[in-house]
Scaffold this active site. Structure first.
Site, PDB file in Angstrom:
ATOM      1  NE  ARG A 115      -3.774  -1.032   0.084  1.00 56.17           N
ATOM      2  CZ  ARG A 115      -4.920  -1.283   0.705  1.00 56.17           C
ATOM      3  NH1 ARG A 115      -4.981  -2.209   1.624  1.00 56.17           N
ATOM      4  NH2 ARG A 115      -6.011  -0.613   0.417  1.00 56.17           N
ATOM      5  CD  GLN A 120      -2.188   6.610  -3.133  1.00 59.66           C
ATOM      6  OE1 GLN A 120      -2.077   7.559  -3.906  1.00 59.66           O
ATOM      7  NE2 GLN A 120      -2.191   6.748  -1.826  1.00 59.66           N
ATOM      8  CG  ASP A 123      -4.664  -0.269  -3.403  1.00 58.33           C
ATOM      9  OD1 ASP A 123      -5.440  -1.228  -3.285  1.00 58.33           O
ATOM     10  OD2 ASP A 123      -4.060   0.243  -2.453  1.00 58.33           O
ATOM     11  CB  SER A 126      -7.765   1.742  -2.724  1.00 58.76           C
ATOM     12  OG  SER A 126      -6.803   1.592  -1.737  1.00 58.76           O
ATOM     13  CE1 TYR A 221      -4.112  -3.746   4.258  1.00 53.04           C
ATOM     14  CE2 TYR A 221      -1.775  -3.958   3.795  1.00 53.04           C
ATOM     15  CZ  TYR A 221      -3.083  -3.911   3.365  1.00 53.04           C
ATOM     16  OH  TYR A 221      -3.357  -4.027   2.045  1.00 53.04           O
TER      17      TYR A 221
HETATM   18  P1  NAD Z   1      -8.561  -2.989   5.919  1.00 46.34           P
HETATM   19  O1  NAD Z   1      -9.690  -3.272   4.989  1.00 46.34           O
HETATM   20  O2  NAD Z   1      -7.479  -4.016   6.052  1.00 46.34           O
HETATM   21  O3  NAD Z   1      -9.157  -2.700   7.396  1.00 46.34           O
HETATM   22  C1  NAD Z   1     -10.143  -1.703   7.585  1.00 46.34           C
HETATM   23  C2  NAD Z   1      -9.865  -0.931   8.841  1.00 46.34           C
HETATM   24  O4  NAD Z   1     -10.172  -1.739   9.989  1.00 46.34           O
HETATM   25  C3  NAD Z   1      -8.435  -0.458   9.033  1.00 46.34           C
HETATM   26  O5  NAD Z   1      -8.430   0.955   9.157  1.00 46.34           O
HETATM   27  C4  NAD Z   1      -7.990  -1.151  10.317  1.00 46.34           C
HETATM   28  O6  NAD Z   1      -7.108  -0.359  11.095  1.00 46.34           O
HETATM   29  C5  NAD Z   1      -9.313  -1.345  11.039  1.00 46.34           C
HETATM   30  N1  NAD Z   1      -9.271  -2.374  12.100  1.00 46.34           N
HETATM   31  C6  NAD Z   1      -8.639  -3.569  12.098  1.00 46.34           C
HETATM   32  N2  NAD Z   1      -8.841  -4.200  13.292  1.00 46.34           N
HETATM   33  C7  NAD Z   1      -9.648  -3.381  14.032  1.00 46.34           C
HETATM   34  C8  NAD Z   1     -10.221  -3.487  15.335  1.00 46.34           C
HETATM   35  N3  NAD Z   1      -9.996  -4.547  16.117  1.00 46.34           N
HETATM   36  N4  NAD Z   1     -10.992  -2.466  15.776  1.00 46.34           N
HETATM   37  C9  NAD Z   1     -11.223  -1.378  15.001  1.00 46.34           C
HETATM   38  N5  NAD Z   1     -10.705  -1.212  13.758  1.00 46.34           N
HETATM   39  C10 NAD Z   1      -9.924  -2.211  13.286  1.00 46.34           C
HETATM   40  O7  NAD Z   1      -7.880  -1.590   5.584  1.00 46.34           O
HETATM   41  P2  NAD Z   1      -7.731  -0.803   4.213  1.00 46.34           P
HETATM   42  O8  NAD Z   1      -8.929   0.007   3.980  1.00 46.34           O
HETATM   43  O9  NAD Z   1      -7.343  -1.757   3.145  1.00 46.34           O
HETATM   44  O10 NAD Z   1      -6.543   0.191   4.525  1.00 46.34           O
HETATM   45  C11 NAD Z   1      -5.465  -0.147   5.372  1.00 46.34           C
HETATM   46  C12 NAD Z   1      -4.437   0.970   5.393  1.00 46.34           C
HETATM   47  O11 NAD Z   1      -3.770   1.081   4.157  1.00 46.34           O
HETATM   48  C13 NAD Z   1      -4.991   2.358   5.673  1.00 46.34           C
HETATM   49  O12 NAD Z   1      -4.050   3.038   6.468  1.00 46.34           O
HETATM   50  C14 NAD Z   1      -5.021   3.027   4.348  1.00 46.34           C
HETATM   51  O13 NAD Z   1      -4.955   4.437   4.444  1.00 46.34           O
HETATM   52  C15 NAD Z   1      -3.754   2.456   3.763  1.00 46.34           C
HETATM   53  N6  NAD Z   1      -3.800   2.495   2.319  1.00 46.34           N
HETATM   54  C16 NAD Z   1      -2.721   2.948   1.627  1.00 46.34           C
HETATM   55  C17 NAD Z   1      -2.773   2.976   0.245  1.00 46.34           C
HETATM   56  C18 NAD Z   1      -1.630   3.444  -0.565  1.00 46.34           C
HETATM   57  O14 NAD Z   1      -0.884   4.300  -0.136  1.00 46.34           O
HETATM   58  N7  NAD Z   1      -1.467   2.874  -1.766  1.00 46.34           N
HETATM   59  C19 NAD Z   1      -3.885   2.532  -0.430  1.00 46.34           C
HETATM   60  C20 NAD Z   1      -4.951   2.077   0.321  1.00 46.34           C
HETATM   61  C21 NAD Z   1      -4.891   2.038   1.689  1.00 46.34           C
END
Ligand code: NAD
Length: 366
Positions: A115, A120, A123, A126, A221
């Site tokens: 990520r 991006q 992805d 996302s 993550y």
């Molecule tokens: P995900 O689908 O894996 O999880 C969703 C959310 O659930 C996350 O924010 C996680 O912290 C939260 N979570 C996990 N366990 C939990 C708990 N016990 N209680 C409450 N919340 C909990 O996450 P995602 O949407 O795929 O994104 C993960 C990270 O990656 C984020 O920081 C996002 O900003 C980042 N990201 C970066 C890029 C990039 O730069 N290319 C792209 C997408 C996402």
């Protein structure tokens, strides 16, 4: 190269490449073959592909293709040396990974991309989670027995809906934005304190729980939490669930079962007519009662488990998925338009799962 677009299995409405994306690949010298009926559920029939110069074929023709695009695993065997690009959740489906090894396919699973900023535009997690977060709120608004916004009318006042969102990743943040646009009051939990600023900037309240495990080395993550944190979090979540009209859960930990955050006791504390939408249903769900692709009714509360809400908006979901894969094809193509894999590239290495009859991804080797 001959690039094949596979028909997805029954129940999937999306397609990996829409007709509107065909021209950009043709300009690079590629020929596009589409399995008959592949786009039909995304409102792209065979004629719309032939109109842009793609060729409609049956699945058996794909043994001549060099590279194939799909979302889910293909329904037929591939030929050694072929390249397959999709979103296969290999950490959860080891038999699929083994099949790719046996068939000698160079398989890229875009859900494994790191990520990072450079990743991006490719992805798929996302682009699809963004849609799922949006659709989750619309599903909740459609099925909830009350208004979302506040109203003062001659017939009486309506209080705004209270929405609780668990997990503020891509889907959760979009759910917050959509719920706020509809006028709801939103509360949010996440184990990553880093998301607080974004949550607050969207006009929601971030509920903090002290002592979350350090996730700074987990590539953005979440990581699993210890029992003491889990109990503190459960206590706070229970108080918020009790007040909520709608709960949207999105909490996931890559490669692991989703954490159970909403117990049946909490569900029983909700008002009848309330709604829960669980986007983590595919990995076990964030409530004790969630069933994937099903609605469960408990004490007048409807619990919708749906791990593929993006499929409810197939046109835009396919458009964005197709853009992600064409960007990835560009990344792995050399100057002559042929695939030229650079194993020193963290994106190539990060999402290639099998190559030349072997598992090549570190996380799948152990
Ligand atoms: P995900 O689908 O894996 O999880 C969703 C959310 O659930 C996350 O924010 C996680 O912290 C939260 N979570 C996990 N366990 C939990 C708990 N016990 N209680 C409450 N919340 C909990 O996450 P995602 O949407 O795929 O994104 C993960 C990270 O990656 C984020 O920081 C996002 O900003 C980042 N990201 C970066 C890029 C990039 O730069 N290319 C792209 C997408 C996402």
């Amino acid at each position: 190269m001959i690039i094949g677009v596979l028909k997805e299995p029954a129940g999937e409405t999306r397609v990996s490449l829409l007709p509107e994306a065909v021209a950009s690949l043709q300009k690079k010298g590629h020929e596009i073959w589409v399995e008959s009926g592949a786009g039909i559920s995304a409102y792209a029939d065979d004629d719309s592909y032939t109109a842009v110069g793609a060729k409609i074929v049956e699945g058996s023709a794909f043994k001549e293709a060099h590279l194939m695009l799909s979302i889910h695993p293909p329904g037929f065997p591939l030929v050694a040396g072929q390249i397959l690009i999709g979103s296969f959740q290999p950490l959860s489906y080891p038999t699929f990974v083994q099949k790719m090894v046996t068939e000698g396919v160079t398989c890229f699973s875009l859900d494994m991309l790191p990520r990072t900023t450079r990743a991006q535009s490719m992805d798929v997690l996302s682009s699809q989670a963004n849609i799922a977060g949006y659709k989750a709120v619309l599903l909740a608004a459609h099925t909830h027995s009350r208004y979302f916004p506040m109203f003062m009318t001659a017939a009486g006042s309506i209080a705004p809906a209270k929405i609780l969102i668990l997990g503020a990743g891509v889907a959760g943040l979009q759910a917050i934005a959509t719920a706020r646009r509809l006028g709801a009051v939103v509360e949010v939990f996440d184990t990553r304190p880093a998301v607080k600023e974004e949550v607050v900037s969207l006009g929601a309240k971030f509920v903090e729980v002290e002592g979350a495990a350090d996730a700074s080395k987990a590539g953005g993550y979440a990581v699993e939490q210890d029992e003491a944190f889990r109990l503190r979090q459960q206590e706070k979540i229970a108080a918020s669930v009790k007040k909520a009209d709608i709960v949207i859960t999105t909490a996931q930990i890559p490669g692991k079962k989703a954490p159970v955050l909403v117990t049946s006791e909490m569900i029983h504390s909700m008002k009848p007519g309330s709604v829960i939408v669980d986007l983590a249903a595919g990995t076990g769900g964030n409530t004790t009662l969630t069933l994937d692709k099903q609605m469960v009714v408990e004490n007048g509360v409807r619990i919708f488990g749906d791990s593929n809400l993006a499929a409810g908006m197939p046109s835009d979901a396919s458009k964005l998925y197709g853009k992600n894969v064409t960007n990835f094809i560009e990344l792995i193509s050399g100057a002559n338009g042929q695939v030229n894999l650079n194993w020193a590239d963290d994106l190539v290495k990060g999402c290639c799962i099998t190559h030349e009859h072997a598992i090549v991804h570190d996380r799948l080797k152990s």
